[in-house]
Write a protein that holds these residues in place. Structure first.
Motif, PDB file in Angstrom:
ATOM      1  N   VAL A 132      -7.292  13.782   9.939  1.00 46.44           N
ATOM      2  CA  VAL A 132      -5.952  13.212  10.002  1.00 46.44           C
ATOM      3  C   VAL A 132      -5.035  13.981   9.065  1.00 46.44           C
TER       4      VAL A 132
ATOM      5  N   SER B 161       1.183   4.092  12.496  1.00 48.00           N
ATOM      6  CA  SER B 161       1.012   3.642  11.108  1.00 48.00           C
ATOM      7  C   SER B 161       1.722   2.329  10.781  1.00 48.00           C
TER       8      SER B 161
ATOM      9  N   ARG C  86      -6.900   8.114   7.081  1.00 49.67           N
ATOM     10  CA  ARG C  86      -7.356   9.376   6.498  1.00 49.67           C
ATOM     11  C   ARG C  86      -8.347   9.128   5.364  1.00 49.67           C
TER      12      ARG C  86
ATOM     13  N   CYS D 291      -3.822  13.092  14.616  1.00 49.85           N
ATOM     14  CA  CYS D 291      -5.259  12.830  14.559  1.00 49.85           C
ATOM     15  C   CYS D 291      -5.970  13.512  15.717  1.00 49.85           C
TER      16      CYS D 291
ATOM     17  N   TRP E 168      -0.433  14.517   8.387  1.00 50.41           N
ATOM     18  CA  TRP E 168       0.853  13.871   8.642  1.00 50.41           C
ATOM     19  C   TRP E 168       1.839  14.886   9.192  1.00 50.41           C
TER      20      TRP E 168
ATOM     21  N   GLU F 199       0.861   9.864  11.685  1.00 52.63           N
ATOM     22  CA  GLU F 199      -0.439  10.474  11.444  1.00 52.63           C
ATOM     23  C   GLU F 199      -0.824  11.247  12.695  1.00 52.63           C
TER      24      GLU F 199
END
Length: 417
Positions: free
Chosen positions: A169, A138, A148, A187, A171, A185
């Protein structure tokens, strides 16, 4: 001992978790006085609140995480919104698993990306048998929301009967060998499980095909194969045939065969998302198509697009422009009715998913989940350029609102066959 916030950690060490969903920093100072000398040592603790909005992932590894190969690791996963014990996952070489750094451009940042492959299905984001999970750093996106937002929007463009595929996505806070490593993130990997494709279907003449755009030489021109492996034969042939069709076919053939080969509705939605977000990764796109292409493996089915890598989007200082790759330029100039269909689709989405008030509410909902955690990541990696998370979110909202207006202005002239 003395505490900076006795309501959270008392001087005698008793801990009271703060109400709400905001972690609290507490400084505990130990003072030692032997009558001749006085020494003080201050330790900083972060006390988690009663409501923890995002999960924590504790990674334990004996070796340093690398990019060139996986290492063995133990992963303790603490779900959000619960006080339960962690789920213990293993990522080890004997099971063809492990932990490694990943990525290209973003890898060279101090806060590196990484991924793991667990020995057994991890069930972190769904109940599938997926073993892979990717962690995005990020650092290109100080809001930690743009991937996201883009993927959620693309999925929302679809319906049950006509879905749009994009990675999910969430966190998570990551700790490595007991040390805070940052907010990431997490994913899904784009593979056949995420896309609902069954590569083991005995009725398939060919396995599902997934290709990812790649500009790094000396890759196969413009795309890098992701799935399947070489054991399935000349796996790149369907893409090279499609590449040749998109780039070299005469207009009559392009008009006749495009919808037989490609999901036109999905292509239109991707073109809208590309320009709404101003995803300039690879701009000015000197290739027929980009991002991820996927095919179910059934001859009658068509290739469709999966969006990927939207971290450097929605910039308030960006001069908005209409962007298109080679396929989209051909559609605009040669495919009957493309402009009108794209304009009609934009108008439809503007009254639904892309209503500005609804978009702002979506961003505010994301902020509710992570705003109390982002500053810890900023302090750890020093990449926020002196701005608060609220300021970065405000920039995102400004860019999004401006881009919607730019799309409205540009597409008002597209309402013709």
């Amino acid at each position: 001992w003395s505490s900076s916030k006795t309501a959270v950690i008392a001087d005698d060490g008793r801990v009271t978790r703060p109400p709400g969903n905001r972690p609290v920093a507490v400084r505990m100072t130990a003072t030692i006085d032997d009558g001749m000398q006085t020494h003080a040592k201050t330790l900083t603790f972060r006390v988690m609140p009663e409501r923890i909005n995002i999960p924590s992932i504790m990674i334990y590894a004996r070796q340093r995480v690398q990019k060139i190969r996986r290492i063995d690791a133990r992963i303790d996963y603490y779900p959000a919104l619960t006080n339960s014990s962690p789920r213990v996952l293993w990522a080890t070489q004997p099971a063809r698993g492990g932990l490694s750094h990943r990525g290209n451009t973003s890898y060279w940042r101090p806060k590196k990306l990484f991924s793991f492959r667990t020995d057994e299905p991890h069930h972190i984001m769904d109940t599938s048998r997926a073993r892979h999970l990717q962690f995005i750093n990020s650092m290109e996106d100080r809001t930690l929301m743009k991937n996201r937002l883009s993927y959620d929007l693309f999925r929302a463009f679809g319906t049950d009967a006509d879905p749009r595929y994009a990675p999910r996505v969430e966190w998570a806070e990551i700790f490595v060998n007991g040390m805070y490593h940052g907010l990431y993130e997490i994913c899904e990997r784009v593979d056949e499980r995420m896309l609902g494709l069954d590569r083991d279907d005995p009725g398939l003449e060919y396995p599902p095909l997934i290709y990812k755009h790649e500009t790094v030489m000396p890759r196969i021109p413009n795309m890098r194969q992701k799935r399947p492996s070489r054991r399935h034969g000349y796996f790149i042939k369907p893409y090279l045939e499609l590449y040749d069709f998109l780039k070299n076919s005469p207009t009559d053939r392009f008009k006749t065969e495009f919808e037989e080969r490609f999901d036109l509705g999905g292509a239109i939605d991707f073109h809208i998302l590309l320009n709404l977000s101003q995803n300039s990764n690879g701009y000015p796109f000197p290739y027929p198509t980009h991002d991820i292409l996927a095919h179910s493996g059934r001859p009658a089915d068509r290739f469709f697009i999966v969006p990927w890598d939207f971290g450097r989007t929605f910039k308030p200082s960006w001069e908005w422009r209409w962007m298109a790759n080679g396929m989209q330029r051909r559609l605009r100039n040669e495919y009957p009715g493309y402009r009108g269909r794209l304009h009609e689709r934009w108008s439809e989405l503007r009254n639904d998913v892309l209503d500005v008030c609804r978009l702002i509410d979506t961003i505010d909902g994301y902020a509710d989940d992570i705003q109390n955690y982002v500053q810890w990541d900023y302090d750890r990696w020093q990449y926020n350029d002196g701005k608060s998370h609220d300021e970065w979110i405000s920039d995102l909202k400004t860019a999004l609102t401006d881009y919607v207006e730019n799309m409205d202005d540009f597409l008002k002239d597209w309402n013709y066959p």
